[in-house]
Structure formats: structure tokens, C-alpha cells
Design a protein around this motif. Structure first.
Motif, short mmCIF file in Angstrom:
data_model
loop_
_atom_site.label_atom_id
_atom_site.label_comp_id
_atom_site.label_asym_id
_atom_site.label_seq_id
_atom_site.Cartn_x
_atom_site.Cartn_y
_atom_site.Cartn_z
N MET A 1 0.79 -1.38 0.20
CA MET A 1 0.06 0.10 0.05
C MET A 1 1.55 1.46 0.14
O MET A 1 0.56 2.21 -0.87
N HIS A 2 1.90 1.46 0.66
CA HIS A 2 2.58 2.06 0.48
C HIS A 2 3.51 2.28 -0.43
O HIS A 2 3.42 3.89 -0.76
N GLY A 3 4.01 2.17 -1.47
CA GLY A 3 4.76 1.98 -2.27
C GLY A 3 4.42 3.11 -3.33
O GLY A 3 5.26 4.29 -4.04
N LEU A 4 3.12 2.87 -3.40
CA LEU A 4 3.14 3.41 -5.18
C LEU A 4 2.70 5.34 -3.88
O LEU A 4 2.34 6.51 -4.57
N GLU B 1 -3.33 -1.64 -8.29
CA GLU B 1 -2.56 -2.36 -7.67
C GLU B 1 -3.00 -3.14 -6.58
O GLU B 1 -2.85 -4.67 -5.89
N ILE B 2 -4.07 -2.58 -6.03
CA ILE B 2 -4.78 -2.70 -4.59
C ILE B 2 -5.85 -4.23 -5.14
O ILE B 2 -5.98 -4.99 -4.08
N ARG B 3 -5.93 -3.90 -6.49
CA ARG B 3 -7.14 -4.55 -6.55
C ARG B 3 -6.21 -6.41 -6.91
O ARG B 3 -7.24 -7.34 -6.59
N ASP B 4 -5.53 -5.96 -7.10
CA ASP B 4 -4.26 -7.39 -7.55
C ASP B 4 -4.24 -7.73 -6.25
O ASP B 4 -3.93 -8.93 -5.64
#
Lengths: 234, 234
Positions: B198-201, B224-227
DNA sequence: TTCGCACGCTGCACACCGTTCAGTGAAGGT
DNA sequence: ACCTTCACTGAACGGTGTGCAGCGTGCGAA
């Protein structure tokens, strides 16, 4: 007789510029990015602070130059680690890249802070310049990793949004379409997600949020990258 | 008659302390974390800089206090967003949490930089204190999200390393084992990985690395979160 | 009510920082 | 030989965090 050889003035100038950068890097590795003070550099060189303004118009320009150098060096390290793994092992190449970046970050956290954090109070990275060039190169490297995995990864992508080339920076698009023809825009979006995924845990660790909570961040990171590789169908 | 009511001195002291913090936050939102200067705060209050040392032993302690406040507020925002989604939709709750954190970060990047970056030249977060407490609360919230997904996620975890409680911070372990009995250590490792993901992007975006490359970072983040949710088997 | 003391605050000092600028002297080209 | 260019000095300005002596007010106790 000018032109043939570089003038003595120019040579001395280049040497002094290199010395300023070298000392700045030394000070940074000793005391963090905020230890890059013009006065400290000048002190170390036996000059006065004002003299540096003959070489860099402002301290932020020096920092920008350093960012370019450091960024380039880490990208080259990552590329070397990737190339040490055979091309028929795309997952291994991803792991090698990721581990190289993390190892570099842990070996000198100042460099990571310089590139990915607030290097200096009030500093804002310029839109172009050497830093942007190195970042494009890093993105190209990551895109290569994703491109190698794309045949396996494409069926696993179920994004609700369909990306077009217009969604991305033209410079990046040009790079990518030249080096990896046939790769669709969705792969570029995936590249950015991979970047974020490699970045997250390292950023947390460098800034001291992870180490107090877990004794072996390396294992967590490795698990994460392995999961990333698996999510690409490798 | 003391004890019953708070003494006038103590009340004034509390009010002044609150005013210092409020002005510090105002200055920070106006000019970034490095705009938190004792002199500027004092100027705003019609005092001299030295006076603030009656309330905070050093500027870093003021920053530490601010970190605690800001961190707590974002955790509460994330918790509220999570609780707005029914508990029988664990994937939706994860998405809500992630989107809340990103929205908060974009609404006030200074807060994000304060917590997750170099808030101030040379600042190093203390090992304990209000910031650590808020971070534990955030981790507990994330652990709850992972715990809800654990039945579906556990079979998908193929970590090569087997984690034990000894691998983690005792305080965090105590929190987790109290709130989520039966959850194994491997779920805690997964929590940290989710945190990093969650932090990276968001970190890349806040520090200006993502926006120049893609026009719609929100879409990339959502993908990304859906993945991430899918990788948990939800 | 009165006295004494604690404490919030001022004003100054120190040591740093980035940045600017007039002046200097040596090296360069013509 | 002259003159220009240019790296460099040294002082200055305004900014920062941080200590410290002193002062005056208001609190709390006698």
C-alpha cells in the motif's frame, strides 16, 4: 592553439567540480543528505563558501547533480545484477534486480533518501535533468523485466481500466516503444506497479518503520518479491 | 483547593501547548515540514523563540509530538473508511483503507512526509513515544484486514521461511495476539507485506516520481490494490 | 492579606546555514 | 606588453536551533 587540447583552465575547472561532488558525497555518507552544506564542502577544500558558486549556481543544483550521479550508479548496479542471471530465468532476473536495489539502499541509506525522499529542506526535483534521465533508465530496466514476463503475465491482468499510450509520459513511451516494440500500454502500467511494489518495503525500512517491528526484513522482502514474481505467472 | 479543578497555570499551559502545535501544523501545511521553525511559530504567537523551550525541550520533540497527532488522525480516518464497508466484504474494506490513506496523503503531502520521510533535517524518530503508538495502531488495523482475509489467503502463501512470534516486535505481537487470537505469525509477515504494498506507490507519488510518468496514478494504484486483494484470495 | 517563590517569558549570545557582492590577483589570449 | 577573463576572498545580510541570565507577574501558602 586552442581546440585540439582542452585548455588548462577547463581542465582545472573540471577537476574542481569533481572534487566538490566527491566531497559532497563523502559528507553525505558521513552525516546524511543534510550534511551537504556549501560551507562544509568549502572548509574541506580550503576555500570559502562563495567560491562554489563559480561551479554550481545554487546548492540545489549541486544536489540535483549528485542525484543524477547516484541514481545512475544504482541503476547500473541493478542492471549488472540482472545481467548476472540468465535471460531464460525472468523471475530470477526480477529477484536479482530487487535484491540489488535493496542491498544498495541498506548499504548507504543517504543515497536512497537523496533520490526518493526530501534530500534537503525545501528541495524540489526539477522536471528534467540528469535525475529524470536516470529515472527513465530505471523505468526502462524495469520495463524490460516486465516485458520478459509479459507473455505469462498478460492473461493474469484483469484491470478494469484500459490504458493507452496517452496515459503516460511521452518520453517514457518513446523509450519503451523503441526498446520493446509490441508491448502494450497495459504492460507499462504493470511496470509502474512493480516499481511501487519493490519500493514500498524498502522505503519503510530505510525510514525506520520496519526494522523495529520485524527482526528479519530481508526475509519479508524476499517473500514479497517472490509473491510478485508468482503474480506475474512465473 | 487543588486537585478537583485543574489549576489555572496548568490550563494556560495546556492551551499554549495546543496553540504551538496548531500553529506548527498550519505552518507545515503552508510551507512543508521544514517550515516548522521555532522562530516562525513564536513570531506567529507574538513570543520569542526561546519561550517555546518551556513547552518542548527541543524542536525534535515538537516534531515527534506532531507526528503522533498526525499519525493518529490518519489512522482514525482509515479506520472510519474501513468501517463504512460491511464486515462481510473484506476485500472492500482493504480497498477502502488503502484509498483513504492515499486520499489523505494527496490532500496534505506534508503529513505524509512528516510521518514517512525526513520530516526535518537530521531528525530521527525515537524508538517509543506517540508516533510508535500510532504506528502500532495502524499495524493492528492492517492486521485486522489481513485476519479477515486469512482463511482465504493462507493456502496461497508459499513462503520459504517459517515465521515465529520471536521474529516480531513483542509489543506488536502482544497487540495482535490479544485482538486476533489464533492468527499465526505468518499472517503478521503478510500484514507487513500488505503495508509495504500500500505504501510503495503512494510514496513514489508523493515525492514526485510517479506523476510525471503517468497521468492517472489513481487508476494504477487501484489496479495494484485490486491485485493485492486478489492475491489474498478474495 | 501578605509574602515568597516558581515559572513564563524576554533579550542576548553563539554557532551554524545559503546567498550576494565588491575587490583582488594571477592566468589566459591577443 | 597589455588587457580581459575568472577563480577566489572576505565581509555582509537574513535565516535557523539552542542555551542562559534576568525580570516581572501571579499563584499558593502562611
Amino acid at each position: 592553439m586552442t581546440g585540439e587540447i582542452i585548455s588548462r583552465r577547463a581542465r582545472l575547472r573540471a577537476e574542481t567540480t569533481a572534487e566538490i561532488k566527491a566531497i559532497a558525497l563523502k559528507l553525505m555518507s558521513a552525516g546524511g543528505p543534510d550534511a551537504i552544506s556549501l560551507r562544509a564542502i568549502a572548509r574541506e577544500m580550503g576555500m570559502t563558501a562563495g567560491a562554489i558558486y563559480s561551479y554550481f549556481p545554487t546548492r540545489d543544483d549541486l544536489v540535483t547533480t549528485l542525484i543524477g550521479d547516484v541514481y545512475t550508479s544504482v541503476v547500473e548496479a541493478a542492471e549488472a545484477a540482472r545481467d548476472a542471471v540468465p535471460a531464460d530465468d525472468p523471475g530470477g532476473r526480477i529477484l536479482a534486480w530487487a535484491e540489488a536495489v535493496r542491498a544498495w539502499a541498506l548499504a548507504g541509506p543517504e543515497g536512497f533518501r537523496l533520490i526518493y525522499g526530501d534530500p534537503v529542506p525545501g528541495y524540489r526535483p526539477p522536471a528534467d535533468g540528469p535525475g529524470k534521465a536516470a529515472e527513465l533508465r530505471a523505468c526502462t530496466g524495469l520495463t524490460g523485466l516486465v516485458a520478459a514476463a509479459w507473455p505469462a503475465a498478460e492473461p493474469l491482468q484483469r484491470t478494469e481500466r484500459t490504458y493507452t499510450w496517452d496515459d503516460f509520459d511521452p518520453g517514457l513511451v518513446a523509450h519503451v516503444r523503441e526498446h520493446f516494440p509490441g508491448l502494450p500500454p497495459a504492460a507499462l502500467a504493470l511496470t509502474l506497479r512493480v516499481w511501487g511494489r519493490m519500493h514500498g518495503l524498502v522505503a519503510l525500512e530505510i525510514y525506520g518503520h520496519l526494522s523495529p517491528l520485524v527482526h528479519d526484513p530481508a526475509a519479508v522482502y524476499r517473500d514479497e518479491i517472490r509473491d510478485l514474481i508468482a503474480s506475474l505467472g512465473l
